[in-house]
Design a protein around this motif. Structure first.
Motif, PDB file in Angstrom:
ATOM      1  N   LYS A  23       0.824  -1.199   0.000  1.00  0.00           N
ATOM      2  CA  LYS A  23       0.000   0.000   0.000  1.00  0.00           C
ATOM      3  C   LYS A  23       0.869   1.265   0.000  1.00  0.00           C
ATOM      4  CE  LYS A  23      -3.944   1.731   2.477  1.00  0.00           C
ATOM      5  NZ  LYS A  23      -4.678   1.650   3.742  1.00  0.00           N
ATOM      6  N   GLU A  24       1.849   1.246   0.904  1.00  0.00           N
ATOM      7  CA  GLU A  24       2.719   2.412   1.029  1.00  0.00           C
ATOM      8  C   GLU A  24       3.563   2.583  -0.232  1.00  0.00           C
ATOM      9  OE1 GLU A  24       5.929   3.834   4.159  1.00  0.00           O
ATOM     10  OE2 GLU A  24       4.547   2.368   5.020  1.00  0.00           O
ATOM     11  N   ASN A  25       3.993   1.441  -0.802  1.00  0.00           N
ATOM     12  CA  ASN A  25       4.811   1.503  -2.005  1.00  0.00           C
ATOM     13  C   ASN A  25       4.040   2.065  -3.185  1.00  0.00           C
ATOM     14  OD1 ASN A  25       7.559   0.971  -2.229  1.00  0.00           O
ATOM     15  ND2 ASN A  25       7.247  -1.134  -1.561  1.00  0.00           N
ATOM     16  N   VAL A  26       2.771   1.740  -3.265  1.00  0.00           N
ATOM     17  CA  VAL A  26       1.951   2.295  -4.340  1.00  0.00           C
ATOM     18  C   VAL A  26       1.861   3.808  -4.153  1.00  0.00           C
ATOM     19  CG1 VAL A  26      -0.390   2.395  -5.301  1.00  0.00           C
ATOM     20  CG2 VAL A  26       0.678   0.184  -4.809  1.00  0.00           C
ATOM     21  N   ALA A  27       1.638   4.245  -2.913  1.00  0.00           N
ATOM     22  CA  ALA A  27       1.548   5.675  -2.638  1.00  0.00           C
ATOM     23  C   ALA A  27       2.856   6.390  -2.968  1.00  0.00           C
ATOM     24  CB  ALA A  27       1.177   5.898  -1.184  1.00  0.00           C
ATOM     25  N   ARG A  28       3.962   5.739  -2.698  1.00  0.00           N
ATOM     26  CA  ARG A  28       5.286   6.335  -2.950  1.00  0.00           C
ATOM     27  C   ARG A  28       5.813   5.997  -4.337  1.00  0.00           C
ATOM     28  NH1 ARG A  28       6.552  10.258   0.778  1.00  0.00           N
ATOM     29  NH2 ARG A  28       6.074   9.566   2.877  1.00  0.00           N
ATOM     30  N   ASN A  29       5.027   5.291  -5.123  1.00  0.00           N
ATOM     31  CA  ASN A  29       5.426   4.852  -6.466  1.00  0.00           C
ATOM     32  C   ASN A  29       6.771   4.107  -6.450  1.00  0.00           C
ATOM     33  OD1 ASN A  29       4.972   4.496  -9.164  1.00  0.00           O
ATOM     34  ND2 ASN A  29       5.934   6.416  -9.771  1.00  0.00           N
ATOM     35  N   PHE A  30       6.973   3.268  -5.420  1.00  0.00           N
ATOM     36  CA  PHE A  30       8.175   2.438  -5.292  1.00  0.00           C
ATOM     37  C   PHE A  30       9.470   3.255  -5.331  1.00  0.00           C
ATOM     38  CE2 PHE A  30       4.719  -0.163  -6.693  1.00  0.00           C
ATOM     39  CZ  PHE A  30       4.857  -1.352  -5.983  1.00  0.00           C
ATOM     40  N   GLY A  31       9.362   4.507  -4.936  1.00  0.00           N
ATOM     41  CA  GLY A  31      10.561   5.355  -4.913  1.00  0.00           C
ATOM     42  C   GLY A  31      11.013   5.802  -6.288  1.00  0.00           C
ATOM     43  N   MET A  32      10.079   5.781  -7.256  1.00  0.00           N
ATOM     44  CA  MET A  32      10.441   6.230  -8.610  1.00  0.00           C
ATOM     45  C   MET A  32       9.805   7.592  -8.875  1.00  0.00           C
ATOM     46  SD  MET A  32      10.215   2.705 -10.790  1.00  0.00           S
ATOM     47  CE  MET A  32       8.595   2.181 -10.295  1.00  0.00           C
ATOM     48  N   PRO A  33      10.600   8.670  -8.813  1.00  0.00           N
ATOM     49  CA  PRO A  33      10.023  10.003  -8.929  1.00  0.00           C
ATOM     50  C   PRO A  33       9.560  10.329 -10.346  1.00  0.00           C
ATOM     51  CG  PRO A  33      12.217  10.058  -7.940  1.00  0.00           C
ATOM     52  CD  PRO A  33      12.034   8.701  -8.537  1.00  0.00           C
ATOM     53  N   ALA A  34       8.512  11.142 -10.414  1.00  0.00           N
ATOM     54  CA  ALA A  34       8.055  11.721 -11.670  1.00  0.00           C
ATOM     55  C   ALA A  34       8.844  13.019 -11.883  1.00  0.00           C
ATOM     56  CB  ALA A  34       6.559  11.979 -11.576  1.00  0.00           C
ATOM     57  N   PRO A  35       8.721  13.646 -13.070  1.00  0.00           N
ATOM     58  CA  PRO A  35       9.462  14.890 -13.288  1.00  0.00           C
ATOM     59  C   PRO A  35       9.240  15.915 -12.173  1.00  0.00           C
ATOM     60  CG  PRO A  35       8.471  14.156 -15.324  1.00  0.00           C
ATOM     61  CD  PRO A  35       7.985  13.226 -14.276  1.00  0.00           C
ATOM     62  N   GLY A  36       8.017  15.970 -11.643  1.00  0.00           N
ATOM     63  CA  GLY A  36       7.715  16.904 -10.561  1.00  0.00           C
ATOM     64  C   GLY A  36       8.609  16.697  -9.347  1.00  0.00           C
ATOM     65  N   GLY A  37       9.006  15.461  -9.113  1.00  0.00           N
ATOM     66  CA  GLY A  37       9.899  15.173  -7.988  1.00  0.00           C
ATOM     67  C   GLY A  37      11.246  15.838  -8.177  1.00  0.00           C
ATOM     68  N   TYR A  38      11.792  15.723  -9.406  1.00  0.00           N
ATOM     69  CA  TYR A  38      13.097  16.327  -9.676  1.00  0.00           C
ATOM     70  C   TYR A  38      13.006  17.854  -9.648  1.00  0.00           C
ATOM     71  CZ  TYR A  38      14.534  11.650 -10.482  1.00  0.00           C
ATOM     72  OH  TYR A  38      14.799  10.317 -10.273  1.00  0.00           O
ATOM     73  N   ARG A  39      11.837  18.370 -10.051  1.00  0.00           N
ATOM     74  CA  ARG A  39      11.670  19.835 -10.038  1.00  0.00           C
ATOM     75  C   ARG A  39      11.495  20.332  -8.615  1.00  0.00           C
ATOM     76  NH1 ARG A  39       8.465  18.854 -15.369  1.00  0.00           N
ATOM     77  NH2 ARG A  39      10.240  18.947 -16.787  1.00  0.00           N
ATOM     78  N   LYS A  40      10.856  19.531  -7.761  1.00  0.00           N
ATOM     79  CA  LYS A  40      10.770  19.894  -6.337  1.00  0.00           C
ATOM     80  C   LYS A  40      12.186  19.909  -5.735  1.00  0.00           C
ATOM     81  CE  LYS A  40       8.950  16.866  -3.241  1.00  0.00           C
ATOM     82  NZ  LYS A  40       7.908  16.210  -2.424  1.00  0.00           N
ATOM     83  N   ALA A  41      12.969  18.891  -6.074  1.00  0.00           N
ATOM     84  CA  ALA A  41      14.343  18.822  -5.571  1.00  0.00           C
ATOM     85  C   ALA A  41      15.132  20.049  -6.003  1.00  0.00           C
ATOM     86  CB  ALA A  41      15.017  17.554  -6.082  1.00  0.00           C
ATOM     87  N   LEU A  42      14.967  20.430  -7.276  1.00  0.00           N
ATOM     88  CA  LEU A  42      15.702  21.585  -7.797  1.00  0.00           C
ATOM     89  C   LEU A  42      15.292  22.852  -7.055  1.00  0.00           C
ATOM     90  CD1 LEU A  42      17.679  22.681  -9.914  1.00  0.00           C
ATOM     91  CD2 LEU A  42      15.731  23.057 -11.426  1.00  0.00           C
ATOM     92  N   ARG A  43      14.002  22.993  -6.827  1.00  0.00           N
ATOM     93  CA  ARG A  43      13.489  24.167  -6.115  1.00  0.00           C
ATOM     94  C   ARG A  43      14.117  24.236  -4.720  1.00  0.00           C
ATOM     95  NH1 ARG A  43       8.856  23.601  -2.582  1.00  0.00           N
ATOM     96  NH2 ARG A  43       9.260  25.451  -1.344  1.00  0.00           N
ATOM     97  N   LEU A  44      14.167  23.104  -4.032  1.00  0.00           N
ATOM     98  CA  LEU A  44      14.727  23.095  -2.676  1.00  0.00           C
ATOM     99  C   LEU A  44      16.241  23.345  -2.689  1.00  0.00           C
ATOM    100  CD1 LEU A  44      12.689  20.157  -1.110  1.00  0.00           C
ATOM    101  CD2 LEU A  44      12.428  22.601  -0.660  1.00  0.00           C
ATOM    102  N   MET A  45      16.903  22.833  -3.706  1.00  0.00           N
ATOM    103  CA  MET A  45      18.354  23.050  -3.790  1.00  0.00           C
ATOM    104  C   MET A  45      18.667  24.521  -4.078  1.00  0.00           C
ATOM    105  SD  MET A  45      19.917  19.582  -5.486  1.00  0.00           S
ATOM    106  CE  MET A  45      18.881  19.441  -6.931  1.00  0.00           C
ATOM    107  N   LYS A  46      17.838  25.141  -4.901  1.00  0.00           N
ATOM    108  CA  LYS A  46      18.029  26.579  -5.173  1.00  0.00           C
ATOM    109  C   LYS A  46      17.811  27.373  -3.894  1.00  0.00           C
ATOM    110  CE  LYS A  46      17.059  27.046 -10.085  1.00  0.00           C
ATOM    111  NZ  LYS A  46      16.021  27.286 -11.101  1.00  0.00           N
ATOM    112  N   HIS A  47      16.848  26.937  -3.106  1.00  0.00           N
ATOM    113  CA  HIS A  47      16.579  27.557  -1.812  1.00  0.00           C
ATOM    114  C   HIS A  47      17.827  27.429  -0.928  1.00  0.00           C
ATOM    115  CE1 HIS A  47      13.900  28.765   1.523  1.00  0.00           C
ATOM    116  NE2 HIS A  47      14.615  27.925   2.254  1.00  0.00           N
ATOM    117  N   ALA A  48      18.388  26.244  -0.888  1.00  0.00           N
ATOM    118  CA  ALA A  48      19.600  25.996  -0.096  1.00  0.00           C
ATOM    119  C   ALA A  48      20.728  26.927  -0.535  1.00  0.00           C
ATOM    120  CB  ALA A  48      20.031  24.545  -0.248  1.00  0.00           C
TER     121      ALA A  48
END
Lengths: 288, 324
Positions: B127-152
């Motif tokens: 159940k949890e893996n389906v919610a987390r998509n087995f840890g496979m990010p969509a493009p939005g995940g990488y863009r969230k990461a980029l946003r946070l890194m720019k913040h850093a």
């Protein structure tokens, strides 16, 4: 000769004729059939039209040498790093030894690896150009491809000149393991330096551009151009079909599909690519 | 944390250990109390068991390692974070219409330093893996990461990334939203940041999906973690035309921490507790926290331009070729 002998003679002469046509050797690849519309054409006609079908404008695969001829002013091409050769860092063996595969492919294609880089002029404007060649192990990106493209972009940064990369690749070269994945990072780092200096980088995506190449320099162009109906993807269509178990749109992962979703600036047929690139370069020259 | 209502899944190579372990526990239960002789014998069994475990773990094949890090009991990014950071807040959203649950991030403190953390997030259980998509990010995940890194980068906070993914999500939506573009931009931008970046491969480092948050000044790899250009299954299917050859592919691809250290792709190998990080979350987190603080203190001594030059040089050197 009686009339009744006539059919016999005719049959004999026919046999003789067949024998003789067998002896005539027709050179391979003189006639080419279009994969899309089936038009049969003389290969020189196809080549003269930059390997684009004159009837349906299907784009045949073009080699790196042909592309240099198509894009660069005659006599202005100076190749760079032509003597970089892949090693076999992992001692990789699948169905064949990687080192042997490299040798065989080099003999077959006359290339050292899957990219040619150099500097040349386009209508007089100097430009650093990298052209991938799909014939060399599916245009896969290993250490040599990574190093040559990195040097190309570094040189362009140093000389404050634009860079253009024509992509055609199946992605990272698995036979070099993680070293090939790291080439994505290496080329991107060089492009970051190039970008910081406010220099122009154009990527041209041709069929196919997939995997690690899509996820690095192919998608990093300040301007991104694609040839019509090229396959451009991150993951393979089959992989996606297996995971979602439903039909994908017909034009999925084509240039037109990416264009619709905002990832390309232009779709330019090969016959107009040179003039379009020249125009873009011209429009980026400063007014000072 | 290991949920008590679920049984631990035991990989094949761990079966002898598990069997002996249960026998020793059984012996302990049966043995009369205060009998020194029997107690000594049981202790000797226990020692032998530990030795056996060590021996098995020191000779794990690459494919066994891959199976080990794919075990659901293995700590994930959000298992480590509370244990290695003194305080932390998870932040959300890529500001482009998505908040990818397979890639998490936020701000926190470690040893007095404010940092931004980013990591792939697997689930535990279906159940949890389906919610987390087995840890496979969509493009939005990488863009969230980029946003946070720019913040850093703006606030001068070092970036800690935690890599644990089979790969970036391969799906219709992912292609439509530009998975390739999202990863590519991260690769380039991570070279532009003027704060230290430390990347840790805590489990499975799957290809471009891992590299998308994997450009750093210091790359740490957990002992049993793997980092691949393509999953051995995919590689076998493509190069051997037979997905059953994944054992051979895993060997040939050189995916273990030791192989990658030799190739200069990772800088530090972090020892895991006996039985792997999943056997002892607390110790694994402690080791990781100590290593991160150590690396952070080294990198914080460098100025901005030194950091960037060093990062450039580090990746610039990667690759093997002849020049004639």
């Amino acid at each position: 000769m009686s009339l009744s002998n006539w059919p016999l003679k005719k049959a004999n002469s026919k046999a003789y004729n067949i024998k003789s046509t067998k002896q005539i050797t027709i050179p391979d690849g003189l006639w080419v059939k279009c994969f899309d519309c089936g038009l049969l054409m003389y290969s020189k006609v196809l080549k003269r039209n930059l390997k684009v079908c004159p009837q349906c404008s299907y784009h045949f695969q073009a080699s790196s040498n042909e592309r240099i001829d198509q894009l660069i002013d005659q006599g202005s091409w100076e190749p760079m790093d032509a003597h970089l050769i892949s090693t076999d860092p992992l001692g990789f063996k699948d169905q064949k030894l990687y080192s042997q595969r490299l040798k065989d492919t080099a003999v077959k294609t006359g290339l050292q690896d899957a990219v040619q880089t150099g500097v040349g002029r386009m209508d007089g404007q100097k430009v650093y150009l990298g052209i991938m060649d799909f014939r060399f192990m599916g245009g896969s990106m290993g250490s040599v491809v990574g190093e040559k493209l990195t040097r190309l972009v570094e040189k362009a940064t140093q000389e404050r000149l634009p860079a253009i990369i024509i992509c055609a690749s199946g992605g990272a070269r698995m036979q070099e393991g993680m070293l090939s994945l790291m080439q994505m990072a290496k080329i991107s780092s060089a492009l970051e330096m190039h970008k910081k200096e406010n220099l122009l980088y154009i990527s041209v995506l041709t069929s196919p551009t997939t995997g690690g190449v899509t996820a690095s320099f192919a998608m990093l162009g300040d301007l991104i151009i694609a040839e019509p109906k090229a396959l451009i993807a991150f993951a393979g269509r089959r992989v996606i079909e297996q995971t979602i178990k439903e039909d994908l749109p017909d034009n999925f992962q084509s240039s037109e599909y990416l264009f619709e979703h905002g990832f390309l600036d232009l779709i330019v047929p090969r016959t107009q690519l040179r003039s379009k690139l020249i125009q873009i370069l011209y429009l980026h020259t400063n007014n000072d | 944390m290991i949920t008590s209502n679920r049984k631990l899944t035991v990989p094949d190579f761990m079966r002898p250990v598990a069997e002996l372990e249960s026998q020793v526990t059984e012996l302990k239960r049966l043995a009369p109390k205060n009998d020194k002789v029997i107690e000594n014998k049981i202790n000797r069994f226990q020692d032998q068991l530990t030795k056996l475990q060590k021996k098995i773990f020191s000779s794990l094949t690459p494919l066994q390692r891959l199976n080990l890090v794919r075990q659901s009991e293995r700590p994930t990014t959000l298992d480590y974070i509370p244990n290695i950071l003194d305080e932390w807040i998870e932040l959300h959203g890529d500001r482009g219409g998505a908040d990818d649950p397979a890639l998490v991030g936020g701000i926190g403190k470690i040893d007095g330093h404010s940092i931004v953390f980013i990591g792939h997030q697997r689930g535990r259980g279906t159940k949890e893996n389906v919610a987390r998509n087995f840890g496979m990010p969509a493009p939005g995940g990488y863009r969230k990461a980029l946003r946070l890194m720019k913040h850093a980068n703006r606030f001068g906070m070092p970036i800690l990334t935690f890599i644990d993914t089979p790969g970036a999500w391969a799906g219709l939506k992912a292609e439509e939203l530009g998975q390739g573009e999202a990863i590519a931009v991260n690769l380039r931008e991570m070279f532009s940041f003027e704060v230290p970046i430390i990347c840790t491969i805590i489990g499975e480092g799957g290809s471009g999906g891992a590299l998308g948050i994997g450009i750093g000044d210091s790359i740490i790899m957990l002992e049993y973690a793997v980092y691949t250009v393509a999953t051995p299954e995919a590689c076998a299917a493509i190069l051997w035309k037979n997905s059953k050859e994944s054992l051979a592919a895993a060997e040939a691809l050189k995916i273990t921490s030791h192989d990658l250290k030799v190739m200069g792709i990772v800088d530090e190998i972090l020892t895991e507790p006996i039985g792997g990080a999943q056997a002892d979350h607390q110790s694994a987190s402690k080791y990781l926290r100590e290593e991160l603080i150590k690396q952070l203190n080294i990198l914080l001594r460098l100025n901005k331009s030194q950091l960037k030059t060093q990062r450039y040089e580090k990746f610039r050197k990667m690759g093997a070729f002849y020049e004639i």
